[in-house]
Design an enzyme around this catalytic site. Structure first.
Site, mmCIF file in Angstrom:
data_model
loop_
_atom_site.group_PDB
_atom_site.id
_atom_site.type_symbol
_atom_site.label_atom_id
_atom_site.label_comp_id
_atom_site.label_asym_id
_atom_site.label_seq_id
_atom_site.Cartn_x
_atom_site.Cartn_y
_atom_site.Cartn_z
ATOM 1 N N HIS A 1 -81.336 -4.023 -12.608
ATOM 2 C CA HIS A 1 -80.773 -5.369 -12.517
ATOM 3 C C HIS A 1 -81.481 -6.256 -13.534
ATOM 4 O O HIS A 1 -82.667 -6.114 -13.767
ATOM 5 C CB HIS A 1 -80.977 -5.935 -11.101
ATOM 6 C CG HIS A 1 -80.077 -7.085 -10.797
ATOM 7 N ND1 HIS A 1 -80.365 -8.354 -11.216
ATOM 8 C CD2 HIS A 1 -78.899 -7.141 -10.151
ATOM 9 C CE1 HIS A 1 -79.399 -9.158 -10.812
ATOM 10 N NE2 HIS A 1 -78.493 -8.454 -10.171
ATOM 11 N N ASP B 1 -74.810 -2.697 -5.610
ATOM 12 C CA ASP B 1 -73.689 -1.750 -5.742
ATOM 13 C C ASP B 1 -74.038 -0.344 -5.301
ATOM 14 O O ASP B 1 -73.165 0.523 -5.251
ATOM 15 C CB ASP B 1 -73.230 -1.727 -7.209
ATOM 16 C CG ASP B 1 -72.662 -3.065 -7.615
ATOM 17 O OD1 ASP B 1 -73.210 -3.691 -8.528
ATOM 18 O OD2 ASP B 1 -71.710 -3.516 -6.954
#
Ligand code: SDX
Length: 429
Positions: A306, A364
């Site tokens: 991320h 996700d």
């Protein structure tokens, strides 16, 4: 007025740059007058060190793995609140009273139907179109129907457009799904809550009654909550940039949907589940870990890493709990994909490469496992992300329009092309 300043020295000349302090997070160097005063640009492809706006909606601390919506931690909201209450919080800025919540939920409920003539848009797509293609098209086309909520300078029309988008996205997403599987559209029902209504529109058929399992509805609602907003991510920044030109709300949200579709962003949930299925068995995990580390291999572990989180994504932690609950309910707690996911997570988090680069599972990583267990095809994972993120997009859109210093976003560049040269006629080339 800034009480802290930075000094920039270029060619022996000193320049003063104000430092602005936030209520939380890093200070920012105010460079708004830099080019006018110094004649240089800053250079930050991917905006790794750039604050493009100020905002009061969502705060992320990537090192602590903290996510706050209007100050409230995401784990508390996921455990104690529900999606429409979080929508109210994001859009209006505070938790609602019981009366305010009831009025808001009633308003959203009564805007869930789309104009009947919009059904024809779906018929213009191939049945095997990706539902995200359909959503980009149909949401953009809302500006061809809802002419009474296009004026961005009218505060009431801004609110109507926002409520319409929050309310109609589940209907549009469900219709895109039904169209892709050749089943009839299912109208929303006002007696169902937001998440149950979406499941009903996706999975019921006219031929028989369909009762929404409350545990699945709760898991669906929690997935919506975990995806509601996330500071200035790529799709939200796209919505803000589109809106800075004065584009109408439906066009701006369609642009956000288009950006979210990418596998590096909202498309990662689909790519992650497809990767877990491709890995197939636990013994093949080392092969994929090696590929993810190989600089010559473009493969990346989808669902990992991320831009901001250099610790666990707090949403992934909640999502992991939901995955266990849903799979247990569905009697597939030994789901092979979940086993691969859990072992992949364990191995990756022990691997020096992932530790050094601070690559943790993100939002996700587990969401696809839950959605797959609920019966959604992978092609519906990102439309569900888009549905849930719509409240974040419209809240950030509204905040930007209310900013008195709003101006069109127009970045510059570091030009590395040819310097001036004269045209050469073709016979002389
Ligand atoms: C979302 O911004 C948001 O908030 C997004 C989001 C939201 O709610 O809106 O949180 C939703 O988009 C989550 C992210 C979903 N994407 C994926 O899971 C796709 C896989 N992840 C990567 O593509 C990547 O981690 C990004 C895009 C998420 C972040 O990329 P960055 O910040 O640009 O970091 P990077 O690509 O510069 O990577 C840093 C290093 C690189 O190695 P070096 O060049 O330094 O040697 O880490 C490596 C990368 O190669 N790396 C990975 C990796 N992610 C980064 N290596 C293997 N597998 C990965 N997943």
């Amino acid at each position: 007025m800034a009480d802290k300043h930075a000094r920039l020295t270029i060619d022996g000349k000193d320049f003063d740059l104000p430092i602005l302090s936030p209520t939380d997070g890093p200070d920012v160097l105010d460079i708004r007058k830099l080019y006018g005063q110094v004649g240089v640009f800053t250079y930050d492809p991917g905006f790794t060190s750039t604050a493009a706006c100020d905002s009061t909606i969502t705060f992320i601390d990537g090192d602590k793995g903290e996510l706050l919506h209007r100050g409230y931690p995401i784990d508390q909201l996921a455990a104690k609140s529900h999606y429409l209450e979080v929508c109210y919080l994001l859009f209006y800025g505070n938790l609602p009273t019981a009366a305010e919540l009831e009025q808001f939920e009633s308003l959203v409920t009564r805007h869930t139907m789309i104009h009947e003539q919009m059904h024809y848009f779906f018929r213009g797509f191939r049945r095997d179109s990706h539902p995200m293609a359909t959503m980009v098209g149909v949401v953009g086309a809302m500006s061809a129907f809802y002419h009474d909520s296009l004026d961005i300078n009218d505060l009431h029309q801004r609110e109507v457009a926002s409520i319409r988008l929050i309310a109609k996205m589940p209907t549009i997403a469900a219709m895109a799904y039904k169209y892709s599987i050749g089943q009839p559209f299912v109208y929303p029902r006002n007696d169902l809550d937001y998440a149950a209504n979406f499941l009903h529109m996706c999975f019921s058929v006219p031929a028989e009654p369909y009762n929404v399992d409350p545990i699945l509805a709760r898991a669906m609602d929690r997935i919506f909550t975990l995806h509601a907003d996330h500071e200035q991510n790529a799709s939200t920044s796209t919505v803000r940039l589109a809106s800075s030109s004065g584009a109408n709300p439906f066009a701006c949200i369609a642009a956000g949907i288009a950006c979210l579709w990418g596998p590096a962003h909202g498309g990662a949930n689909q790519a992650c589940l497809e990767m877990l299925r491709e890995i197939g068995t636990v013994d093949r995990i080392p092969e994929y870990i090696a590929r993810a580390k190989d600089k010559n291999d473009p493969f990346r572990l989808m669902g990992f890493g991320h831009r901001v989180y250099k610790n666990f994504d707090p949403r992934a932690k909640v999502m992991k709990q939901s995955a266990d609950e849903v799979l247990d309910l569905m009697g597939i707690e030994n789901n092979p994909t979940l086993q691969v996911a859990k072992e992949l997570e364990r191995i990756a988090l022990e691997d020096p490469y992932f530790i050094e680069k601070k690559l943790y599972p993100n939002v996700d990583f587990y969401s696809g496992i839950i959605l797959d267990a609920m019966g959604f095809p992978t092609s519906m994972f990102t439309p569900i992300f888009a549905l849930a993120r719509t409240v974040g997009w419209v809240s950030q859109w509204k905040e930007q329009l209310s900013d008195p210093q709003l101006k069109i976003g127009r970045p510059r560049q570091l030009y590395l092309g040819d310097t001036r040269r004269d045209y050469v006629e073709i016979e002389n080339r």
